[in-house]
Write a protein that holds these residues in place. Structure first.
Motif, PDB file in Angstrom:
ATOM      1  N   PHE A 153      -2.865  -5.614   0.920  1.00  0.00           N
ATOM      2  CA  PHE A 153      -2.793  -4.789   2.126  1.00  0.00           C
ATOM      3  C   PHE A 153      -1.399  -4.369   2.574  1.00  0.00           C
ATOM      4  CE2 PHE A 153      -6.617  -7.551   2.729  1.00  0.00           C
ATOM      5  CZ  PHE A 153      -7.553  -6.562   2.464  1.00  0.00           C
ATOM      6  N   VAL A 154      -0.450  -5.276   2.586  1.00  0.00           N
ATOM      7  CA  VAL A 154       0.824  -5.001   3.247  1.00  0.00           C
ATOM      8  C   VAL A 154       1.695  -4.038   2.446  1.00  0.00           C
ATOM      9  CG1 VAL A 154       2.919  -6.000   4.229  1.00  0.00           C
ATOM     10  CG2 VAL A 154       0.734  -7.186   4.504  1.00  0.00           C
ATOM     11  N   LEU A 155       1.806  -4.212   1.125  1.00  0.00           N
ATOM     12  CA  LEU A 155       2.654  -3.306   0.343  1.00  0.00           C
ATOM     13  C   LEU A 155       2.167  -1.855   0.410  1.00  0.00           C
ATOM     14  CD1 LEU A 155       5.166  -2.942  -1.371  1.00  0.00           C
ATOM     15  CD2 LEU A 155       3.749  -3.398  -3.393  1.00  0.00           C
ATOM     16  N   PRO A 156       0.871  -1.575   0.288  1.00  0.00           N
ATOM     17  CA  PRO A 156       0.458  -0.174   0.444  1.00  0.00           C
ATOM     18  C   PRO A 156       0.818   0.405   1.810  1.00  0.00           C
ATOM     19  CG  PRO A 156      -1.268  -1.416  -0.634  1.00  0.00           C
ATOM     20  CD  PRO A 156      -0.237  -2.424  -0.189  1.00  0.00           C
ATOM     21  N   PHE A 157       0.738  -0.410   2.842  1.00  0.00           N
ATOM     22  CA  PHE A 157       1.141   0.084   4.158  1.00  0.00           C
ATOM     23  C   PHE A 157       2.632   0.397   4.180  1.00  0.00           C
ATOM     24  CE2 PHE A 157       3.001  -0.691   8.334  1.00  0.00           C
ATOM     25  CZ  PHE A 157       2.413   0.361   9.032  1.00  0.00           C
ATOM     26  N   LEU A 158       3.456  -0.488   3.610  1.00  0.00           N
ATOM     27  CA  LEU A 158       4.900  -0.242   3.591  1.00  0.00           C
ATOM     28  C   LEU A 158       5.237   0.992   2.754  1.00  0.00           C
ATOM     29  CD1 LEU A 158       6.276  -3.882   3.285  1.00  0.00           C
ATOM     30  CD2 LEU A 158       6.214  -2.423   5.336  1.00  0.00           C
TER      31      LEU A 158
END
Length: 199
Positions: free
Chosen positions: A124-129
């Motif tokens: 989740f977090v890397l795609p958001f970044l």
């Protein structure tokens, strides 16, 4: 996926340092993805993810640190490298939150495009970044693609267990590659360490 209009090195450094500024702001949108990740993977506590994000912001995404790091690689500034980016496949591990961030950062900083196979443990977090980076610098909006299976890439960086590295060598051995397996270390604690020594 090739983009003829990728930003130059200084613009990439600026965008990445702004991403670091964004992480340090502790935005609620980022917090929502951190919470979602913690719910998805109980080992990735909110506190541990926030520590990882702060370390990334302070150690990787400061303008001066990015500029110092890039000094060791003068060929990155050669004309034409950014004009014809390569597609670099990244197979991310999932043993720590954002453990593959540095690989992703290196690919983008070098002016290439990342094709990323995320770990199911950390999706989740890397795609958001990456999306946030594209908002900061629209010319980087399509520089990262998240896929279920790598294909049509020029080189690969894969990280996994010693068991999976055997498969990585089989699948990726004919491409330029960096393949990492398990690494272990040992620390002996006596119980009388100070807080500073533990840090």
């Amino acid at each position: 996926m090739a983009q003829p209009n990728l930003p130059n090195l200084q613009d990439r450094i600026e965008a990445l340092s702004q991403l670091g500024d964004y992480i340090r702001e502790d935005d609620e949108r980022l917090g929502a993805f951190v919470a979602r990740s913690a719910h998805h993977n109980g080992w990735f506590t909110v506190d541990n993810q926030q520590r990882m994000l702060q370390a990334i912001a302070e150690e990787f995404l400061m303008r001066d640190k990015l500029e110092d790091w890039i000094q060791a690689y003068p060929t990155i500034e050669e004309p034409g490298l950014s004009a014809k980016p390569k597609t670099i496949g990244l197979v991310m591990a999932g043993n720590l939150p954002l453990v593959g961030f540095h690989d992703w950062l290196a690919v983008l900083l070098a002016g290439h495009e990342a094709q990323v196979k995320l770990s199911q443990k950390d999706p989740f977090v890397l795609p958001f970044l990456a999306k946030r980076l594209g908002e900061i610098e629209p010319r980087l909006a399509n520089s990262t693609r998240f896929v279920e299976r790598l294909k049509n890439f020029d080189a690969v960086i894969a990280t996994g267990s010693n068991n999976t590295t055997r498969y990585f060598h089989q699948y990726f051995g004919k491409y330029p590659h960096i393949i990492r397996g398990n690494r272990s270390s040992v620390g002996v604690l006596h119980g009388d360490e100070t807080t500073e020594q533990l840090r």
